[in-house]
Design a protein around this motif. Structure first.
Motif, PDB file in Angstrom:
ATOM      1  N   GLN A 202      -2.376   1.556  13.767  1.00 29.35           N
ATOM      2  CA  GLN A 202      -0.992   1.125  13.649  1.00 29.35           C
ATOM      3  C   GLN A 202      -0.571   1.017  12.180  1.00 29.35           C
ATOM      4  O   GLN A 202       0.545   1.382  11.819  1.00 29.35           O
ATOM      5  N   LYS A 203      -1.474   0.508  11.360  1.00 28.08           N
ATOM      6  CA  LYS A 203      -1.173   0.418   9.927  1.00 28.08           C
ATOM      7  C   LYS A 203      -0.982   1.805   9.321  1.00 28.08           C
ATOM      8  O   LYS A 203      -0.085   2.019   8.489  1.00 28.08           O
ATOM      9  N   ALA A 204      -1.805   2.753   9.772  1.00 21.54           N
ATOM     10  CA  ALA A 204      -1.675   4.130   9.268  1.00 21.54           C
ATOM     11  C   ALA A 204      -0.337   4.731   9.690  1.00 21.54           C
ATOM     12  O   ALA A 204       0.340   5.395   8.888  1.00 21.54           O
ATOM     13  N   ASN A 205       0.062   4.498  10.942  1.00 18.51           N
ATOM     14  CA  ASN A 205       1.349   5.007  11.425  1.00 18.51           C
ATOM     15  C   ASN A 205       2.509   4.340  10.696  1.00 18.51           C
ATOM     16  O   ASN A 205       3.502   4.977  10.354  1.00 18.51           O
ATOM     17  N   ARG A 206       2.372   3.029  10.470  1.00 18.36           N
ATOM     18  CA  ARG A 206       3.412   2.298   9.729  1.00 18.36           C
ATOM     19  C   ARG A 206       3.595   2.885   8.332  1.00 18.36           C
ATOM     20  O   ARG A 206       4.726   3.135   7.893  1.00 18.36           O
ATOM     21  N   ASP A 207       2.486   3.091   7.633  1.00 18.24           N
ATOM     22  CA  ASP A 207       2.562   3.612   6.271  1.00 18.24           C
ATOM     23  C   ASP A 207       3.152   5.021   6.249  1.00 18.24           C
ATOM     24  O   ASP A 207       3.927   5.365   5.352  1.00 18.24           O
ATOM     25  N   TYR A 212       7.667   8.520   4.904  1.00 20.35           N
ATOM     26  CA  TYR A 212       8.587   9.591   5.310  1.00 20.35           C
ATOM     27  C   TYR A 212      10.026   9.212   4.971  1.00 20.35           C
ATOM     28  O   TYR A 212      10.814  10.049   4.527  1.00 20.35           O
ATOM     29  N   PHE A 213      10.377   7.952   5.181  1.00 21.17           N
ATOM     30  CA  PHE A 213      11.742   7.503   4.928  1.00 21.17           C
ATOM     31  C   PHE A 213      11.933   6.938   3.518  1.00 21.17           C
ATOM     32  O   PHE A 213      12.980   6.374   3.204  1.00 21.17           O
ATOM     33  N   ALA A 214      10.947   7.120   2.659  1.00 23.95           N
ATOM     34  CA  ALA A 214      10.958   6.506   1.332  1.00 23.95           C
ATOM     35  C   ALA A 214      12.210   6.799   0.515  1.00 23.95           C
ATOM     36  O   ALA A 214      12.708   5.900  -0.184  1.00 23.95           O
TER      37      ALA A 214
END
Length: 280
Positions: A202-207, A212-214
């Motif tokens: 989940q942390k990997a997906n969050r990051d 991506y939206f940075a």
């Protein structure tokens, strides 16, 4: 040229969704496909029979459908919204979801915009049956649903709700990113915290999502799980004056649960803002 599909049953809610779409893409070159189907949701064999009376009935219904679409185009043109807008009308003796699916494929539709309720407009229903069918069957095209009587305003703040249990490719998230870019929206990544700490994946997906939206003004919001997920999310949307909610529809996800729940269970979730459904 952006291609947008606008299903209509000639209800006030359908017109409200149409006007929202026109204003949302007012400065873009777009082709809007206005589609109306006039086959009952369940087609009876006798209704399809090629009898003299059946043919006359079909002709009458087709005429009403075609004239209804022409009236909508005239109404649109009277509004004088968007110089780069073109319009195509499709009146089809077909099942709505099948027609929408075929048009998405044949015309390379970029977005479907529909009202949340149909002609019945029951207040206790979170989303009309046709809207739900379109969302479930449109597995290649994002769907933007517009609540009844929602007045257009630019989406200054967009919330993207996710549990970080899926990794989403850029192709899935691209429509949301493009919309946020177009309006310079603030994007809020919303997570309902059901666990004390996120799992590693989940942390990997969050990051990955945050990266991506940075380029966009993006913030991460973790919400305490004090009641049901629908209550938590609804409270957040109202409290933070969010203009649009985005979610990905995937199997066993929150949005899939919501659209298949009995009416009494989904009454708590009456979003008053547009909902952007991204297909997995």
């Amino acid at each position: 040229m952006i291609k947008i599909l606008l299903p209509t049953d000639f209800s006030e809610n359908a017109w409200n969704a149409t006007e929202y779409g026109l204003r949302l893409f007012e400065r873009e070159d777009c082709t809007f496909y206005l589609v109306n189907t006039y086959t009952p949701a369940i087609v009876h064999s006798r209704f399809m029979a090629t009898t003299a009376s059946g043919g006359l009935l079909e002709d009458n219904v087709r005429t009403r459908s075609e004239s209804g679409l022409e009236n909508i185009v005239e109404q649109i043109r009277s509004k004088k919204i968007g110089e780069g807008h073109q319009f195509e009308t499709i009146s089809s003796f077909s099942i709505l979801t099948q027609e929408v699916k075929e048009l998405v494929e044949s015309e390379n539709i970029d977005l479907i915009i529909t009202g949340t309720k149909g002609a019945s407009g029951f207040d206790e229903v979170f989303m009309g049956s046709n809207s739900v069918r379109i969302i479930k069957s449109s597995n290649k095209c994002p769907v933007l649903t517009i609540p009844n009587e929602f007045q257009y305003k630019p989406p200054a703040t967009i919330a993207f709700a996710t549990d970080f249990k899926r990794s989403f490719s850029p192709r899935i998230l691209a429509p949301l990113k493009q919309l946020a870019d177009r309006f310079e929206s603030a994007l809020q990544i919303v997570h309902i915290q059901q666990e004390e700490e996120l799992e590693g994946f989940q942390k990997a997906n969050r990051d990955a999502i945050m990266n991506y939206f940075a380029p966009i003004r993006t913030t991460l919001k973790s919400l305490p799980y004090f009641s049901s997920k629908s209550d938590v999310l609804q409270h957040y949307l109202v409290e933070h004056d969010v203009d649009m909610l985005a979610m990905v529809l995937y199997r066993h996800g929150f949005l899939e649960e919501l659209v298949r729940e009995p009416v009494i269970k989904r009454m708590a979730f009456h979003t008053r803002i547009p909902l952007l459904v991204l297909p997995e």
